[in-house]
Design an enzyme around this catalytic site. Structure first.
Site, PDB file in Angstrom:
ATOM      1  N   GLY A 288       0.823  -1.213   0.000  1.00 55.21           N
ATOM      2  CA  GLY A 288       0.000   0.000   0.000  1.00 55.21           C
ATOM      3  C   GLY A 288       0.850   1.254   0.000  1.00 55.21           C
ATOM      4  O   GLY A 288       1.754   1.403   0.818  1.00 55.21           O
ATOM      5  N   ALA A 289       0.545   2.152  -0.945  1.00 50.03           N
ATOM      6  CA  ALA A 289       1.304   3.399  -1.085  1.00 50.03           C
ATOM      7  C   ALA A 289       0.396   4.608  -0.868  1.00 50.03           C
ATOM      8  O   ALA A 289       0.554   5.645  -1.498  1.00 50.03           O
ATOM      9  CB  ALA A 289       1.964   3.461  -2.455  1.00 50.03           C
TER      10      ALA A 289
ATOM     11  N   PHE B 285     -14.251  21.510  12.462  1.00 51.00           N
ATOM     12  CA  PHE B 285     -14.717  20.245  11.885  1.00 51.00           C
ATOM     13  C   PHE B 285     -15.633  19.556  12.889  1.00 51.00           C
ATOM     14  O   PHE B 285     -15.554  19.830  14.088  1.00 51.00           O
ATOM     15  CB  PHE B 285     -13.511  19.350  11.551  1.00 51.00           C
ATOM     16  CG  PHE B 285     -13.432  18.963  10.107  1.00 51.00           C
ATOM     17  CD1 PHE B 285     -12.987  19.857   9.158  1.00 51.00           C
ATOM     18  CD2 PHE B 285     -13.824  17.688   9.693  1.00 51.00           C
ATOM     19  CE1 PHE B 285     -12.921  19.505   7.816  1.00 51.00           C
ATOM     20  CE2 PHE B 285     -13.757  17.326   8.352  1.00 51.00           C
ATOM     21  CZ  PHE B 285     -13.308  18.231   7.411  1.00 51.00           C
TER      22      PHE B 285
ATOM     23  N   GLN C 187     -18.768   4.231   8.819  1.00 53.71           N
ATOM     24  CA  GLN C 187     -19.195   5.624   8.856  1.00 53.71           C
ATOM     25  C   GLN C 187     -19.923   6.033   7.577  1.00 53.71           C
ATOM     26  O   GLN C 187     -19.405   5.841   6.479  1.00 53.71           O
ATOM     27  CB  GLN C 187     -17.967   6.518   9.016  1.00 53.71           C
ATOM     28  CG  GLN C 187     -18.284   7.991   8.958  1.00 53.71           C
ATOM     29  CD  GLN C 187     -17.170   8.814   9.571  1.00 53.71           C
ATOM     30  OE1 GLN C 187     -16.222   9.165   8.884  1.00 53.71           O
ATOM     31  NE2 GLN C 187     -17.271   9.093  10.847  1.00 53.71           N
TER      32      GLN C 187
ATOM     33  N   HIS D 214     -20.889   9.295   5.679  1.00 63.92           N
ATOM     34  CA  HIS D 214     -20.598  10.732   5.675  1.00 63.92           C
ATOM     35  C   HIS D 214     -21.900  11.459   5.337  1.00 63.92           C
ATOM     36  O   HIS D 214     -22.571  11.090   4.378  1.00 63.92           O
ATOM     37  CB  HIS D 214     -19.513  11.044   4.636  1.00 63.92           C
ATOM     38  CG  HIS D 214     -18.932  12.411   4.801  1.00 63.92           C
ATOM     39  ND1 HIS D 214     -19.680  13.560   4.611  1.00 63.92           N
ATOM     40  CD2 HIS D 214     -17.691  12.823   5.150  1.00 63.92           C
ATOM     41  CE1 HIS D 214     -18.904  14.614   4.838  1.00 63.92           C
ATOM     42  NE2 HIS D 214     -17.697  14.198   5.174  1.00 63.92           N
TER      43      HIS D 214
ATOM     44  N   LEU E 119     -18.020  12.794  -2.605  1.00 66.28           N
ATOM     45  CA  LEU E 119     -18.011  13.476  -1.310  1.00 66.28           C
ATOM     46  C   LEU E 119     -17.961  14.996  -1.446  1.00 66.28           C
ATOM     47  O   LEU E 119     -17.257  15.535  -2.286  1.00 66.28           O
ATOM     48  CB  LEU E 119     -16.771  13.038  -0.522  1.00 66.28           C
ATOM     49  CG  LEU E 119     -16.672  13.700   0.861  1.00 66.28           C
ATOM     50  CD1 LEU E 119     -17.613  13.023   1.835  1.00 66.28           C
ATOM     51  CD2 LEU E 119     -15.259  13.681   1.388  1.00 66.28           C
TER      52      LEU E 119
ATOM     53  N   THR F  16     -16.816  17.725   1.263  1.00 66.46           N
ATOM     54  CA  THR F  16     -16.143  17.693   2.559  1.00 66.46           C
ATOM     55  C   THR F  16     -16.946  18.350   3.683  1.00 66.46           C
ATOM     56  O   THR F  16     -17.675  19.319   3.461  1.00 66.46           O
ATOM     57  CB  THR F  16     -14.757  18.364   2.478  1.00 66.46           C
ATOM     58  OG1 THR F  16     -14.208  18.427   3.794  1.00 66.46           O
ATOM     59  CG2 THR F  16     -14.831  19.783   1.930  1.00 66.46           C
ATOM     60  N   GLU F  17     -16.714  17.804   4.898  1.00 70.60           N
ATOM     61  CA  GLU F  17     -17.275  18.417   6.103  1.00 70.60           C
ATOM     62  C   GLU F  17     -16.705  19.828   6.293  1.00 70.60           C
ATOM     63  O   GLU F  17     -17.255  20.647   7.017  1.00 70.60           O
ATOM     64  CB  GLU F  17     -16.904  17.537   7.298  1.00 70.60           C
ATOM     65  CG  GLU F  17     -17.641  17.817   8.562  1.00 70.60           C
ATOM     66  CD  GLU F  17     -17.362  16.704   9.569  1.00 70.60           C
ATOM     67  OE1 GLU F  17     -18.021  15.648   9.460  1.00 70.60           O
ATOM     68  OE2 GLU F  17     -16.491  16.869  10.433  1.00 70.60           O
TER      69      GLU F  17
ATOM     70  N   ARG G 172     -20.287  12.808  12.740  1.00 72.53           N
ATOM     71  CA  ARG G 172     -20.929  12.309  11.519  1.00 72.53           C
ATOM     72  C   ARG G 172     -22.042  11.303  11.769  1.00 72.53           C
ATOM     73  O   ARG G 172     -23.064  11.326  11.077  1.00 72.53           O
ATOM     74  CB  ARG G 172     -19.863  11.675  10.624  1.00 72.53           C
ATOM     75  CG  ARG G 172     -18.959  12.720  10.079  1.00 72.53           C
ATOM     76  CD  ARG G 172     -17.829  12.128   9.290  1.00 72.53           C
ATOM     77  NE  ARG G 172     -17.013  13.230   8.797  1.00 72.53           N
ATOM     78  CZ  ARG G 172     -15.861  13.068   8.167  1.00 72.53           C
ATOM     79  NH1 ARG G 172     -15.389  11.853   7.941  1.00 72.53           N
ATOM     80  NH2 ARG G 172     -15.183  14.109   7.753  1.00 72.53           N
TER      81      ARG G 172
ATOM     82  N   HIS H  53     -18.455   5.890   3.796  1.00 74.28           N
ATOM     83  CA  HIS H  53     -17.246   6.700   3.682  1.00 74.28           C
ATOM     84  C   HIS H  53     -16.023   6.035   4.299  1.00 74.28           C
ATOM     85  O   HIS H  53     -14.927   6.112   3.749  1.00 74.28           O
ATOM     86  CB  HIS H  53     -17.525   8.028   4.395  1.00 74.28           C
ATOM     87  CG  HIS H  53     -16.424   9.024   4.304  1.00 74.28           C
ATOM     88  ND1 HIS H  53     -15.968   9.510   3.100  1.00 74.28           N
ATOM     89  CD2 HIS H  53     -15.690   9.653   5.254  1.00 74.28           C
ATOM     90  CE1 HIS H  53     -15.000  10.394   3.324  1.00 74.28           C
ATOM     91  NE2 HIS H  53     -14.797  10.486   4.612  1.00 74.28           N
TER      92      HIS H  53
ATOM     93  N   ARG I  35     -15.575   7.695  13.776  1.00 68.90           N
ATOM     94  CA  ARG I  35     -14.368   8.521  13.616  1.00 68.90           C
ATOM     95  C   ARG I  35     -14.746   9.994  13.489  1.00 68.90           C
ATOM     96  O   ARG I  35     -15.712  10.331  12.813  1.00 68.90           O
ATOM     97  CB  ARG I  35     -13.611   8.094  12.365  1.00 68.90           C
ATOM     98  CG  ARG I  35     -12.455   9.015  12.013  1.00 68.90           C
ATOM     99  CD  ARG I  35     -11.657   8.498  10.833  1.00 68.90           C
ATOM    100  NE  ARG I  35     -12.338   8.642   9.562  1.00 68.90           N
ATOM    101  CZ  ARG I  35     -12.258   9.716   8.765  1.00 68.90           C
ATOM    102  NH1 ARG I  35     -11.544  10.773   9.122  1.00 68.90           N
ATOM    103  NH2 ARG I  35     -12.893   9.739   7.605  1.00 68.90           N
TER     104      ARG I  35
END
Ligand code: FAD
Length: 600
Positions: A18-19, A123, A244, A246, A256, A258-259, A290, A357, A401
């Protein structure tokens, strides 16, 4: 016939699968320490899902309003609905300013205040003075924070000479007779060749499995491969019932918004034009966490106050922020509005619905990123295996989260895992012996796919899986519906086992890759459905109508039942079995935040 003995083999000190932000934060630490590291990615590193993160990364820098790590710690424990482990949460919140300043020094182009400090926006669920009022804690680069962060980390890795294996898909973990992890099997997509990559340590950083749901903000590559690899190797998946939603995915498109929109002052309206969040969360209003906002939106829609001809979405209003602020702070939101909803957000509200999300659960680890197994009632590290980022569960997010805490999680635990590996891997030491059958299970899976010429098409099976998950594990759950979902997902496993390939060609065979991904989705979906149906309470994102109570209920406020359910779920693939372990309530140095009703 291909056998383990006939496969090409390569040796590294560390293999990172994973990168994304977490994998590249860890690899940077390791490459700078001079270890021989290979980073595998299904896509070019800067196309990992981290690139899509918009709103920000949290740290109590206090640049724009008074803040402290203690406030951040309190908010995260409360946000997690008391399922997060308080030692891990304290560690993350205390490290936050340090890792954000490090990122700044790697070259991260944060937005700036007039005095040159990093710009921070409010946030959801982030407060000052223990819940009193919203705080400005989200460090942001416009609404392209993940993009800026991933490119910064990639460039730092290039300069540290990290070796990347781009368009390589890891398939299975290799464990020896004593249970130690000694490498992975992997497929080079371009040639279709299978390899054995030997390693003294493997680190999984494969991101989330958001593609088990139909309507998702996640990239198509987010198929939970690390979860599948761990589950097949006998490692439990933790807290997978917690997903979650969103609040503000573009209705119908899933993309999405964003919040950060609400952080900058956007508000949610029902069909009466009412700012309904004032009723549900008098203090934080639209900036409640959320799980809470998604549920309130769902409730408005259920009670007939949804917007549009079918009354099935909510309006988010931004025009009062002014076109200048929108173009400066939320340029992508403006573009998404035009491209995905045909809406100019500087003039009119945009239709939004709660959309899948983020997975709060994952591969269980300790604060050093070491994957842990239960042994005699304690957590015991699995030698040679680490996990960080969204595929892991440390657990800092518990049952819900807070926005901006994931990018933080990647930085803190990516670095911590890197440091722990440096302290424990000796470049001069020989590799452990590879088991003779190291790749046999992988080769059997590949051979089965190739031989099932008349098998089912992988995407048909995946689409049915997504429809089941969307219906039976949504924002509002019921015991009856979850029980039915378990039956349907269990039955689907047989169909996954019958997937076949019509085309066996080797070079860039995307059908083969998708089929292998569906096998991983299956593990994540079954873990989710089984864990959810077994948890007989409401907590965070797990809202079961059968167990809902009043906020003032003496033992189960809002249906949360601490006496029986303040514990982590562990799901094992073998036998589709469950186990549980206690939540770690004792922080490292701070005072415990004792459970209480969660109001905002
Ligand atoms: C649209 C969107 C916006 C978001 N905004 C924010 C935000 O503002 N703030 C915040 O804190 N969080 C945000 N999040 C959440 C956060 O971005 C993610 O949780 C986080 O970026 C995940 O990072 P990661 O390193 O774990 O994985 P990813 O970035 O998903 O990377 C996974 C990597 O694993 C590789 N991989 C996977 N399987 C294999 C395999 N089998 N073999 C080889 N390689 C493999 C992939 O190629 C990729 O490189 C957002 C998420 C989304 C979807």
């Amino acid at each position: 016939m291909t056998t383990t003995a006939s496969l090409s083999k390569r040796k590294f000190d560390v293999v990172i699968v994973g990168a994304g932000g977490s994998g590249m934060r860890a690899s940077l630490q390791l490459a700078r320490a001079g270890l021989k590291v290979a980073v595998l990615s299904k896509v070019f590193p800067t196309r990992s899902h981290t690139v899509a993160a918009q709103g920000g990364v949290s740290a109590s820098l206090g640049n724009m309003s008074e803040d402290s790590w203690e406030y951040h710690f309190y908010d995260t424990v409360k946000g997690s609905d008391w399922l997060g482990d308080q030692d891990a949460i304290e560690f993350m919140c205390r490290e936050a300013p340090k890792v954000v300043y490090e990122l700044e020094h790697f070259g991260m182009p944060f937005d700036r205040n007039p005095d040159g400090t990093i710009y921070q926006r409010p946030f959801g669920g982030h407060t000052a003075n223990y819940g009193e009022k919203p705080v400005q804690r989200a460090c942001a680069a416009a609404d392209r924070t993940g993009h800026a962060m991933l490119h910064t980390l990639y460039q730092a890795n290039v300069s540290a000479k990290t070796t990347f294996f781009v368009e390589w898909m890891a398939l299975d973990l290799i464990r020896d007779a004593s249970g130690d992890v000694v490498g992975v099997t992997a497929l080079e997509m371009e040639t279709g060749d299978t390899y054995v990559l030997e390693a003294k340590t493997v680190l999984l950083a494969t991101g989330g499995a958001g593609r088990i749901f139909q309507s998702s903000t996640n990239a198509f590559i987010n198929t939970g491969d690390g979860l599948g690899m761990a589950a097949r190797a006998g490692i439990a998946l933790q807290d997978m019932e917690f997903w979650q939603f969103h609040p503000t995915g573009v209705a119908g498109a899933g993309v999405l918004l964003t919040e950060g929109c609400r952080g900058e002052g956007a508000i949610l309206l029902n069909s009466n034009g009412e700012r309904f969040m004032e009723r549900y969360a008098p203090t934080l209003k639209d900036l409640a966490p959320r799980d809470f906002v998604s549920r309130c939106m769902g409730q408005e829609i259920l009670e007939g106050r949804g917007c549009g001809p079918n009354k099935d979405y909510i309006h988010m209003k931004l025009d009062h922020l002014g076109a200048d602020t929108i173009h400066k702070r939320l340029p992508s939101v403006y573009e998404i509005g035009v491209n995905f909803a045909n809406v100019d957000v500087t003039r009119e509200p945009i239709p939004v619905v709660p959309t899948i999300h983020y997975q709060m659960g994952g591969i269980p680890t300790n604060i050093h990123g070491q994957v842990v197994e239960r042994f005699n009632g304690e957590d015991r590290p699995v030698n040679g295996l680490y996990a960080v980022g969204e595929c892991s569960c440390v657990s800092v997010h518990g049952a819900n989260r807070l926005g901006t805490n994931s990018l933080l999680d990647l930085l803190v635990f990516g670095k911590a895992a890197g440091n722990h590996i440096i302290a424990n891997v000796n470049p001069k030491q020989e590799h452990k012996d590879l088991p003779k059958d190291a790749a046999d299970k992988t080769l059997a899976r590949l051979a089965r796919l190739d031989s099932a010429k008349n098998g089912e098409y992988a995407q048909d099976v995946a689409n049915d899986m997504r429809a089941i998950m969307q219906t039976h594990a949504g924002v509002f759950r019921s015991q009856e519906s979850m029980d039915a979902g378990v039956q349907k997902i269990n039955a689907l496993r047989e169909r996954v086992g019958a997937i076949g390939l019509k085309d066996n060609s080797k070079v860039f065979n995307t059908a083969r890759i998708e089929a292998l991904e569906v096998e991983n989705l299956m593990e994540a979906a079954q873990a989710t459905m089984t864990s959810a149906a077994a948890r007989k309470e409401c907590r965070g994102a797990h809202l079961v109508r059968d167990y809902e109570h009043d906020v003032n209920h003496p033992t189960c406020p809002l249906g949360r039942n601490d006496a029986e359910w303040m514990k982590h779920t562990l799901w094992y693939q073998d036998g589709n079995k469950l186990d549980y372990k206690p939540v770690r309530m004792k922080p490292l140095t701070a005072e415990t935040v004792p459970p209480k009703p969660r109001t905002f």
